[in-house]
Design a protein around this motif. Structure first.
Motif, short mmCIF file in Angstrom:
data_model
loop_
_atom_site.label_atom_id
_atom_site.label_comp_id
_atom_site.label_asym_id
_atom_site.label_seq_id
_atom_site.Cartn_x
_atom_site.Cartn_y
_atom_site.Cartn_z
N SER A 259 0.85 -1.19 0.00
CA SER A 259 0.00 0.00 0.00
C SER A 259 0.88 1.23 0.00
N GLY A 505 -2.00 -1.31 -5.59
CA GLY A 505 -1.27 -1.33 -4.33
C GLY A 505 0.18 -1.74 -4.53
N THR A 549 -10.26 -2.22 -0.27
CA THR A 549 -9.31 -1.84 0.80
C THR A 549 -9.70 -2.55 2.09
#
Length: 551
Positions: A259, A505, A549
C-alpha cells in the motif's frame, strides 16, 4: 437451526512416498444459512482442499475422515459418487479461479448453462432460452441473447467469470463456494465480480469464499478462518480479526499487504524467518524495516519510447497502442497500470523487440532498438531481461535450475566455472542455496520458481528489467517476499525497472512513477504518490475507487 455445513475434526491426507501425508489436520467448520465465511491463508495451507471436500472432489487418492461431516443435516461421510452428484449444484455450487479453464471451450454458453441446470432444465419448447437469459441477467451480463450464442473465448475475463458463476447458481444451490474468484483480474473487473457476490450476500444467500486477498475478505465476509499448514490458527468476526489479530501468522498476512503506507519499507520482516520468530525477537506489527535506498539518475535515459502505434487486425481496426511515449531513467522503477486490453503488455513486447511498432521508435541507451534486424539486437540482448507472469511456463521443464538461470548468460559469453559461479551468486541473492542447482521446475514451489525467474533475469547484469504481472498469481506473503527481493536487487544493481501490473497497491509500493493506460493511450502519468493521491483523469479515479481496501 441446523447449520448448512457442520464439520468436526476434518482430516484430509494424500499418499506420498509410501506414507500418508496429512494436509488438513483436524479442523472444525460451521456455516449457517445466509452467512458469508472466508478461508484465508497461503498457497498450500489447505484452503482449497477443504472446500473441495465439501462437494466430494478431494480426489480418488485422498483419505477424508471426520468426527462429524454434515451438509444440510445429512451425513455425507459415507456418500458414494452418485450421492455426491445429486448434492453438487443442488445444495452446493462451485466457482473456480480460472473461468477459461473451467468452462468448456467447445460448447456455447447456452449449452453449458443447460448442462449445469441438470434436472431443472433452463429450456422449454414454448419459451426456449428464456430462463437462461434471465440467469445471465442476474449475474450482470449485458445483451444475454448474444452471449448465450457465444463460446468462452469470445467473452472478456469479467464476462467469463460471470458466466461461470451463472453455471454455479443455475440450480439455486444453498451454498456457493468461490475459490479465488477474482485473482489475476484487473481492478474494475474484480469490482464487478465482488459487487455480484455482495448482491447475493445481501439477498441472504450463503457463501464460502476462499482467498488470500484480505481486502476482498474484509468487504464480503462475516467471519474469517485463517489457515496455516492445514490448521485453523485463528478465527473470528471479520472486522475484529482484521483490526486486532491475535496470531502472529495473521499479523504477518496483514503486514504483507502492499500500500501507500508500506512504500520504502519491507513487506516481509524477513524472507527466511517465520512470523512467530519475529514476535519472539520483539518486532511488533507496527514496526517497518526500511528497504535499502537507491539512486535514480534522472538525466540518463536507459529507455526512450516515442509515439508507438500498433494494430492487431489491420490498419482499419482500433489500435491497441496509440501514440505512446515515455522515458525511463537509470535506476528508476516505472509502473504501467490499466485494465486488461489497455495495451500494457503490447507496449512491453515492443520494448522487448518481440513485436515491432507500426509507427514510432524504441531507443535503449540512446541507440535504436525497434524495427532493426534481430541479428543487430542479438549482441545487446543481455542489456534487457524479462520476468514473466507465469514463471513455470517460462521454464523448460527438462532444464535444471542451474541450466535455467545459466541460459540467460549465453549472450554474455560466460561459460564453465565462471558461469557456475555467477549462477550461484544470483541464486544466493534471491535466497536460494546451491542445493537448488540440480532441481527441476516441478520440484519448486510457486515462490521458489519466481525467485529462480528473478535470478535468471539479473544474472547477465541487465540495464533494464521488464516485469509483466510478476506477482499477480502469488499469495500475499510470497508476493511480499518477491517484491522485497526486487526492491533490494534493483537498489544494489542500479537496474531500471519497467513494472506492469493491474494491482495498484503493488505499483504504489514499488515504483517511483506511473503511467495509466486506457484504450491504448496514456491518459495520466507522474509521480506515483501524486497520481494515486490526487488523480486528474476520471479513468484513474475509477481504477482507484475500484480497488478493495482493508476495512
Amino acid at each position: 437451526m441446523t447449520p448448512l455445513i457442520d464439520v468436526r475434526n476434518l482430516k484430509i491426507g494424500f499418499p506420498r512416498d509410501g506414507e500418508q501425508n496429512t494436509v488438513v489436520q483436524g479442523i472444525d467448520l460451521t456455516i449457517h444459512r445466509g452467512e458469508t465465511v472466508a478461508l484465508v491463508g497461503e498457497s498450500g495451507s489447505g484452503k482449497s482442499v477443504t472446500a473441495r471436500s465439501l462437494i466430494g472432489l478431494s480426489g480418488n487418492t485422498a483419505s477424508v475422515s471426520a468426527d462429524k461431516f454434515e451438509v444440510s443435516g445429512t451425513d455425507v461421510l459415507s456418500f458414494r459418487e452418485t450421492d455426491w452428484r445429486c448434492l453438487r449444484g443442488e445444495e452446493i455450487g462451485f466457482v473456480l479461479q480460472d473461468a477459461l479453464v473451467s468452462l468448456d471451450p467447445l460448447r456455447r454458453i447456452a449449452q453449458q448453462l443447460s448442462d449445469a441446470a441438470g434436472r431443472r432444465k433452463l429450456f422449454s419448447r414454448s419459451r426456449p432460452g428464456l430462463d437462461s437469459n434471465l440467469l445471465l441477467k442476474s449475474v450482470g451480463i449485458p445483451d444475454p441473447d448474444r452471449r448465450l450464442r457465444q463460446y468462452p473465448h469470445q467473452l472478456s475475463g469479467g464476462l467469463r467469470q460471470r458466466a461461470l458463476i451463472a453455471t454455479a447458481i443455475a440450480r439455486n444451490p444453498s451454498l456457493l463456494i468461490a475459490d479465488e474468484p477474482t485473482t489475476a483480474l484487473d481492478a474494475t473487473v474484480q469490482k464487478q465480480i465482488l459487487d455480484l457476490l455482495a448482491e447475493r450476500r445481501k439477498a441472504g444467500h450463503t457463501l464460502l469464499l476462499i482467498s488470500h486477498d484480505l481486502a476482498v475478505i474484509s468487504r464480503l465476509a462475516d467471519r474469517v478462518l485463517v489457515m496455516k499448514e492445514g490448521r485453523i490458527v485463528e478465527e473470528g468476526l471479520t472486522a475484529e480479526l482484521l483490526r486486532n489479530p491475535r496470531h502472529p501468522y495473521t499479523r504477518q498476512l496483514l503486514d504483507a499487504v502492499p500500500s501507500a503506507g508500506s512504500k520504502g519499507f519491507r513487506l516481509s520482516a524477513s524472507v527466511t524467518t517465520s512470523a512467530e520468530d519475529h514476535v519472539k525477537v520483539g518486532v511488533p506489527r507496527a514496526t517497518r524495516i526500511p528497504l535499502p535506498s537507491k539512486t535514480v539518475h534522472t538525466g540518463t535515459h536507459v529507455l526512450s519510447v516515442r509515439n508507438l502505434v500498433k494494430h492487431y487486425g489491420g490498419p482499419e481496426s482500433t489500435p491497441v497502442v496509440n501514440d505512446v511515449s515515455f522515458d525511463l531513467s537509470a535506476g528508476e522503477a516505472l509502473g504501467i497500470v490499466g485494465e486488461s486490453g489497455s495495451g500494457k503488455t503490447t507496449v512491453a513486447k515492443m520494448v522487448l523487440g518481440l513485436v515491432e511498432p507500426e509507427e514510432g521508435e524504441v531507443f535503449v541507451d540512446g541507440q535504436l532498438w525497434s524495427n532493426v534486424a534481430e541479428n543487430t539486437r542479438r549482441p545487446r540482448r543481455s542489456i534487457m531481461q524479462l520476468i514473466a507472469q507465469d514463471a513455470f511456463s517460462s521454464f523448460d521443464p527438462r532444464y535444471t535450475v542451474e541450466k535455467i538461470v545459466g541460459e540467460s548468460l549465453d549472450v554474455t559469453g560466460l561459460f564453465g566455472a565462471e558461469r557456475r559461479d555467477r549462477v550461484l551468486e544470483v541464486l544466493e541473492a534471491v535466497r536460494l542455496s546451491g542445493d537448488f542447482l540440480k532441481r527441476y521446475p516441478r520440484e519448486l514451489s510457486g515462490g521458489q520458481r519466481q525467485r529462480v525467474a528473478i535470478a535468471r533475469a539479473f544474472a547477465p547484469r541487465p540495464r533494464l528489467l521488464i516485469a509483466d504481472e510478476p506477482v499477480s498469481a502469488l499469495d500475499v506473503s510470497v508476493q511480499a517476499q518477491v517484491l522485497d527481493l526486487l526492491a533490494e536487487l534493483q537498489a544494489a544493481s542500479g537496474t531500471s525497472l519497467l513494472f506492469i501490473s493491474h494491482d495498484l497497491g503493488v505499483v504504489h509500493h514499488l515504483t517511483d512513477r506511473v503511467l495509466v493506460m486506457k484504450d491504448g493511450r496514456i491518459v495520466e502519468s507522474g509521480d506515483v504518490a501524486q497520481v494515486f493521491s490526487a488523480p486528474r483523469h476520471g479513468y484513474t479515479r475509477t481504477l482507484i475507487e475500484a480497488v478493495p481496501t482493508l476495512a
